[in-house]
Design an enzyme around this catalytic site. Structure first.
Site, PDB file in Angstrom:
ATOM      1  N   ASN A   3       0.865  -1.182   0.000  1.00 15.23           N
ATOM      2  CA  ASN A   3       0.000   0.000   0.000  1.00 15.23           C
ATOM      3  C   ASN A   3       0.900   1.229   0.000  1.00 15.23           C
ATOM      4  O   ASN A   3       1.522   1.545   1.006  1.00 15.23           O
ATOM      5  CB  ASN A   3      -0.887  -0.029   1.258  1.00 15.23           C
ATOM      6  CG  ASN A   3      -1.728   1.229   1.410  1.00 15.23           C
ATOM      7  OD1 ASN A   3      -1.864   2.006   0.460  1.00 15.23           O
ATOM      8  ND2 ASN A   3      -2.287   1.429   2.595  1.00 15.23           N
TER       9      ASN A   3
ATOM     10  N   LYS B 147      -0.030   4.280  -0.222  1.00  9.85           N
ATOM     11  CA  LYS B 147      -0.714   5.450   0.367  1.00  9.85           C
ATOM     12  C   LYS B 147      -0.478   6.682  -0.529  1.00  9.85           C
ATOM     13  O   LYS B 147      -0.517   6.551  -1.743  1.00  9.85           O
ATOM     14  CB  LYS B 147      -0.215   5.684   1.795  1.00  9.85           C
ATOM     15  CG  LYS B 147      -0.204   4.413   2.632  1.00  9.85           C
ATOM     16  CD  LYS B 147       0.037   4.691   4.076  1.00  9.85           C
ATOM     17  CE  LYS B 147       0.250   3.388   4.812  1.00  9.85           C
ATOM     18  NZ  LYS B 147       0.152   3.526   6.254  1.00  9.85           N
TER      19      LYS B 147
ATOM     20  N   HIS C 266      -9.526   0.886   4.920  1.00 14.26           N
ATOM     21  CA  HIS C 266      -8.231   1.134   5.577  1.00 14.26           C
ATOM     22  C   HIS C 266      -8.422   2.100   6.745  1.00 14.26           C
ATOM     23  O   HIS C 266      -9.240   3.021   6.679  1.00 14.26           O
ATOM     24  CB  HIS C 266      -7.236   1.710   4.564  1.00 14.26           C
ATOM     25  CG  HIS C 266      -5.839   1.739   5.096  1.00 14.26           C
ATOM     26  ND1 HIS C 266      -5.390   2.726   5.946  1.00 14.26           N
ATOM     27  CD2 HIS C 266      -4.813   0.868   4.944  1.00 14.26           C
ATOM     28  CE1 HIS C 266      -4.134   2.469   6.270  1.00 14.26           C
ATOM     29  NE2 HIS C 266      -3.756   1.344   5.675  1.00 14.26           N
TER      30      HIS C 266
ATOM     31  N   GLU D 132      -6.752   4.531   7.801  1.00 16.56           N
ATOM     32  CA  GLU D 132      -6.563   5.969   7.535  1.00 16.56           C
ATOM     33  C   GLU D 132      -7.816   6.570   6.916  1.00 16.56           C
ATOM     34  O   GLU D 132      -8.149   7.730   7.172  1.00 16.56           O
ATOM     35  CB  GLU D 132      -5.314   6.172   6.659  1.00 16.56           C
ATOM     36  CG  GLU D 132      -4.053   5.993   7.497  1.00 16.56           C
ATOM     37  CD  GLU D 132      -2.857   5.448   6.747  1.00 16.56           C
ATOM     38  OE1 GLU D 132      -2.868   5.437   5.503  1.00 16.56           O
ATOM     39  OE2 GLU D 132      -1.900   5.013   7.423  1.00 16.56           O
TER      40      GLU D 132
ATOM     41  N   GLU E 255      -5.302  -5.073  10.571  1.00 19.56           N
ATOM     42  CA  GLU E 255      -4.249  -4.085  10.785  1.00 19.56           C
ATOM     43  C   GLU E 255      -4.576  -3.272  12.037  1.00 19.56           C
ATOM     44  O   GLU E 255      -5.400  -2.341  11.975  1.00 19.56           O
ATOM     45  CB  GLU E 255      -4.189  -3.113   9.608  1.00 19.56           C
ATOM     46  CG  GLU E 255      -3.975  -3.758   8.266  1.00 19.56           C
ATOM     47  CD  GLU E 255      -3.413  -2.765   7.251  1.00 19.56           C
ATOM     48  OE1 GLU E 255      -2.282  -2.961   6.836  1.00 19.56           O
ATOM     49  OE2 GLU E 255      -4.100  -1.786   6.927  1.00 19.56           O
TER      50      GLU E 255
ATOM     51  N   GLY F 154       2.420   2.193  10.771  1.00 21.14           N
ATOM     52  CA  GLY F 154       3.400   3.275  10.635  1.00 21.14           C
ATOM     53  C   GLY F 154       4.117   3.641  11.919  1.00 21.14           C
ATOM     54  O   GLY F 154       4.782   4.680  11.979  1.00 21.14           O
TER      55      GLY F 154
ATOM     56  N   SER G  74       3.299  -2.172  10.440  1.00 18.47           N
ATOM     57  CA  SER G  74       4.745  -2.210  10.700  1.00 18.47           C
ATOM     58  C   SER G  74       5.398  -3.537  10.315  1.00 18.47           C
ATOM     59  O   SER G  74       6.305  -4.003  11.003  1.00 18.47           O
ATOM     60  CB  SER G  74       5.039  -1.841  12.161  1.00 18.47           C
ATOM     61  OG  SER G  74       4.699  -0.484  12.386  1.00 18.47           O
TER      62      SER G  74
HETATM   63  C1  PEP Z   1      -0.843   0.099   6.016  1.00 14.40           C
HETATM   64  O1  PEP Z   1      -1.080   1.288   6.042  1.00 14.40           O
HETATM   65  O2  PEP Z   1      -1.606  -0.668   5.410  1.00 14.40           O
HETATM   66  C2  PEP Z   1       0.338  -0.382   6.716  1.00 14.40           C
HETATM   67  C3  PEP Z   1       0.367  -1.625   7.036  1.00 14.40           C
HETATM   68  O3  PEP Z   1       1.317   0.555   6.995  1.00 14.40           O
HETATM   69  P1  PEP Z   1       2.760   0.283   7.629  1.00 14.40           P
HETATM   70  O4  PEP Z   1       3.293  -0.992   7.044  1.00 14.40           O
HETATM   71  O5  PEP Z   1       3.567   1.470   7.235  1.00 14.40           O
HETATM   72  O6  PEP Z   1       2.568   0.157   9.112  1.00 14.40           O
END
Ligand code: PEP
Length: 235
Positions: free
Chosen positions: A6, A8, A88, A90, A157, A163, A193
């Site tokens: 992803n 973003k 997601h 966000e 997630e 992040g 992460s």
């Molecule tokens: C995500 O936003 O789907 C994600 C997993 O981000 P990160 O790997 O940066 O934590």
């Protein structure tokens, strides 16, 4: 295994094209059969050829119309895009998408036969309330979602892991995925992460069928090494 990236609001159209070219080259050379998905920003969508499933990070639940700032089915169809990421954290927490809106998108793109990566995950304060609160929270994020859809992939997630460099312990990831497996028969990805140095151990856990990677997917070398890890878990 499924390994998904992803981007973003990162990468440009030019950088995305170069990334996908390199990723396709490495996949072809290696002969690996892992399912790889990449979700670039919508300005970078195009008719890409190859093994990688390129999908949209978001789209409106309409073919077209008066929805300023959104893209719809026509814009995705132009490039043969039939894969989408929905729910997601966000979009839920930063952009304020409600479960009702998310479920509408899900129903619309399901009706169009899209591959759907559907994200769920709890904020830290919910996890701290204990297991019942955590499962109730996740259940609420599944309201209106047809879990029997054959092109559904779930990404768990935890919001506090995205992040931040923090992850649940491997035991906690496995427990949670095992609990989800009792309700959902579709592939279950872990996200939050995931990095080059923890991807293999996470994908080796029971009921983890792959990973959704944000920040660490932006480097094609790192992302490809996670695809190699997926291959190790499958063999
Ligand atoms: C995500 O936003 O789907 C994600 C997993 O981000 P990160 O790997 O940066 O934590």
């Amino acid at each position: 295994m499924i390994v998904a990236a992803n981007f973003k609001t990162n990468m440009t159209r030019k950088r995305t094209a170069a990334y996908l070219k390199e990723l396709e080259r490495r996949l072809a050379e290696s002969g690996m059969e892992q399912q790889v998905m990449v979700f670039p920003p919508s300005t970078a969508l195009d008719s890409f050829e190859g093994k990688v499933l390129v999908g949209a990070q978001n789209a409106y639940a309409a073919q077209n119309g008066a929805f300023t700032g959104e893209i719809g089915l026509d814009q995705l169809d132009e490039f043969g895009i039939d894969t989408i990421l929905i729910g997601h954290s966000e979009r839920r927490h930063v952009l304020g998408e409600s479960q009702e809106e998310i479920a509408k998108k899900y129903a619309f793109y399901k009706e169009q036969g899209f591959n759907i990566v559907y994200c769920i995950g709890e904020p830290l304060e919910i996890r701290e309330e204990g297991n019942d609160a955590l499962m109730d929270y996740l259940d609420a994020q599944l309201v209106g979602i047809d879990l029997s859809y054959e092109k559904l992939v779930i990404a768990y997630e935890p919001v506090w892991a995205i992040g931040t460099g923090l992850t649940p312990s491997n035991v906690d990831i496995e427990l949670l995925h095992t609990a989800l497996r009792h309700k959902i028969e579709r592939p279950l990805l872990y996200g939050g992460s995931v990095k080059v140095n923890n991807a293999l151990e996470i994908m080796a856990l029971a009921n983890v069928d792959g990973v959704l990677v944000g920040g660490a997917s932006l480097d094609v070398n790192g992302f490809f090494s996670m695809v190699e890890d997926a291959q190790k878990c499958d063999s």
